[in-house]
Enzyme design. Structure first.
Site, mmCIF file in Angstrom:
data_model
loop_
_atom_site.group_PDB
_atom_site.id
_atom_site.type_symbol
_atom_site.label_atom_id
_atom_site.label_comp_id
_atom_site.label_asym_id
_atom_site.label_seq_id
_atom_site.Cartn_x
_atom_site.Cartn_y
_atom_site.Cartn_z
ATOM 1 C CB CYS A 1 12.041 -0.292 16.222
ATOM 2 S SG CYS A 1 12.745 -1.703 17.076
ATOM 3 C CG MET A 2 9.248 5.405 14.584
ATOM 4 S SD MET A 2 8.938 6.800 15.682
ATOM 5 C CE MET A 2 7.472 6.269 16.538
ATOM 6 C CG ASP A 3 13.327 5.800 14.631
ATOM 7 O OD1 ASP A 3 12.577 6.430 13.870
ATOM 8 O OD2 ASP A 3 13.272 5.870 15.870
ATOM 9 C CE1 TYR B 1 10.256 -0.531 22.306
ATOM 10 C CE2 TYR B 1 10.341 -0.445 19.903
ATOM 11 C CZ TYR B 1 10.526 0.162 21.141
ATOM 12 O OH TYR B 1 10.974 1.447 21.199
ATOM 13 C CG HIS C 1 -9.643 5.107 -12.708
ATOM 14 N ND1 HIS C 1 -8.485 5.099 -13.460
ATOM 15 C CD2 HIS C 1 -9.335 4.505 -11.534
ATOM 16 C CE1 HIS C 1 -7.515 4.527 -12.744
ATOM 17 N NE2 HIS C 1 -8.015 4.155 -11.580
ATOM 18 N NE ARG D 1 -11.342 6.814 -8.074
ATOM 19 C CZ ARG D 1 -10.071 6.520 -8.364
ATOM 20 N NH1 ARG D 1 -9.345 5.826 -7.500
ATOM 21 N NH2 ARG D 1 -9.517 6.904 -9.506
HETATM 22 C C1 LIG Z 1 -3.931 6.483 -10.335
HETATM 23 C C2 LIG Z 1 -4.734 6.691 -11.555
HETATM 24 C C3 LIG Z 1 -4.247 6.284 -12.815
HETATM 25 C C4 LIG Z 1 -3.011 5.440 -12.987
HETATM 26 O O1 LIG Z 1 -3.304 4.104 -12.577
HETATM 27 P P1 LIG Z 1 -2.204 2.945 -12.753
HETATM 28 O O2 LIG Z 1 -2.913 1.693 -12.339
HETATM 29 O O3 LIG Z 1 -1.077 3.269 -11.838
HETATM 30 O O4 LIG Z 1 -1.805 2.957 -14.182
HETATM 31 C C5 LIG Z 1 -4.973 6.666 -13.921
HETATM 32 N N1 LIG Z 1 -6.139 7.373 -13.801
HETATM 33 C C6 LIG Z 1 -6.639 7.738 -12.616
HETATM 34 C C7 LIG Z 1 -7.923 8.492 -12.550
HETATM 35 C C8 LIG Z 1 -5.984 7.394 -11.448
HETATM 36 O O5 LIG Z 1 -6.501 7.743 -10.261
#
Ligand SMILES: *Cc1c(COP(=O)(O)O)cnc(C)c1O
Length: 370
Positions: free
Chosen positions: A310-312, A263, A162, A133
């Site tokens: 619906c929307m609301d 709708y 991550h 990412r």
């Molecule tokens: C969103 C995110 C987290 C938290 O992830 P969870 O699955 O909600 O614990 C931690 N680190 C990074 C970089 C994220 O984008």
């Protein structure tokens, strides 16, 4: 105020945060992830509680999300989890946030901005251990510290990566990511033995189920809100949801057989029916894909949505024998008497994850802290 609102049980958020913090070894710091308005729960409120519970830092996605936290007087370090473009560097300085950096970061522009503000910018190096990412390759980490710190106003705060599959039953991919991060940590520690960098990897699933994913810092997100990242992650800390979604019946009709509702006339009564109208719709983040599929709770009974959301507004069919009046309480998400509707149930019906259900609850829905 609108009858449609969200209630957030702050005592429950506090209990969840405390249980997560208590489960961590004493040498680990923790960063409460409160991006996207704390997954819809209110970032200022959750951020304040996290700081009170001893969380050393907070994390959001981009600098605009740090602004309300600073405006509320929250002083702890705030990490920015996404890459920041030069157009937002002033905001990074104004909020004294710690940006995620990688090769795409324009360090010269960041240095000039820091010089203008006469401040040092601490940076968190994003490491790509296999999610692809954002981030640099783990092997580049040592050289990257040198490159960043060749700018007089830039300083490396630490490293984070991550996990893509920490919530999966098969941990092969997660283990590979941890191993690549571990080798990076070793090389950085060898090159900079005197520095105290922060090394952060574990998200919610990592903390709960992936051994060795905790380095020096934890980054829990969804579990703070009492929701498990997936069905493969057991709730071993006994965390509980804190958010419930409420409304009230505003209109009641008794229809004969053969009347079409909403709708597109997608629902036609096949018997005499009592229909209640509820002032919530997809503009509030209640998914339209729950048309003719979802249900709500009234008087502790499940009432099916009939016709399109619906929307609301939306319409529900009252079960046989359940009396209903305008003003009666409706639960869209949460408990009523012996029944409950969970975020996982809604998410599964819609084909998404609880994260998205929470994030979609729109700004026009007031949050009430109880
Ligand atoms: C969103 C995110 C987290 C938290 O992830 P969870 O699955 O909600 O614990 C931690 N680190 C990074 C970089 C994220 O984008």
């Amino acid at each position: 105020m609108r009858p449609t609102h969200v209630e957030i049980d702050t005592a429950q958020i506090r209990e969840n945060l405390r249980k997560i913090k208590d489960s961590l070894p004493e040498w680990s710091t923790s960063t409460a992830v409160i991006k996207a308005n704390a997954y819809g729960h209110g970032s200022v409120m959750v951020g304040r509680i996290a700081v009170e519970e001893g969380y050393e830092s907070l994390a959001v996605a981009f600098p605009e999300e740090a602004m309300p936290l600073r405006a509320a007087g929250i002083m702890v370090p705030i990490y920015l989890l996404g890459i920041t473009l030069p157009q937002s560097f002033d905001l990074v300085l104004e909020t004294r946030s710690i940006p995620a950096v990688a090769h795409s970061t324009e360090f010269q522009a960041l240095e000039e901005c820091a010089t203008r503000h006469d401040q040092i910018v601490e940076c968190a190096i994003a490491i790509d251990t296999g999610m692809h990412r954002i981030g640099i390759a783990p092997e580049e980490a040592v050289a990257f510290v040198k490159e960043i710190e060749s700018y007089p106003h830039l300083k490396v705060n630490g490293f984070f990566s991550h996990m893509a599959n920490a919530d999966a039953a098969d941990q092969t991919h997660a283990k590979g990511q941890i191993e690549r991060f571990r080798q990076m940590v070793e090389s950085v520690k060898a090159a900079y033995p005197e520095r105290h960098f922060r090394f952060s990897m574990a998200n919610s699933a990592g903390l709960l189920v992936v051994r060795d994913s905790l380095f020096t810092d934890a980054r829990p997100g969804i579990i703070q809100y009492g929701i498990m990242p997936s069905l493969d992650v057991p709730n071993r800390l006994g965390l509980k949801p804190a958010l419930s979604f409420h409304s009230k019946v505003v209109h009641v009709q008794h229809l004969a057989v053969g009347e079409a509702i909403g709708y597109g006339s997608t629902y036609v009564t096949d018997r005499p029916m009592t229909i209640a109208t509820i002032p919530v719709g997809y503009a509030d983040g209640y998914p339209r894909s729950l048309s003719n599929r979802g249900s709500v709770l009234i008087h502790g009974k499940r009432c099916s949505i009939v016709g399109r959301v619906c929307m609301d507004q939306l319409m529900v069919a009252m079960p046989e024998g359940v009396d209903v009046q305008p003003g009666d309480a409706v639960i869209l998400l949460g408990k009523q008497e012996n029944e409950s509707i969970t975020a996982l149930e809604l998410a599964t019906l819609v084909g998404t994850i609880p994260y998205e259900i929470f994030c979609d609850i729109s700004e026009r829905v007031p949050r009430i802290y109880v």
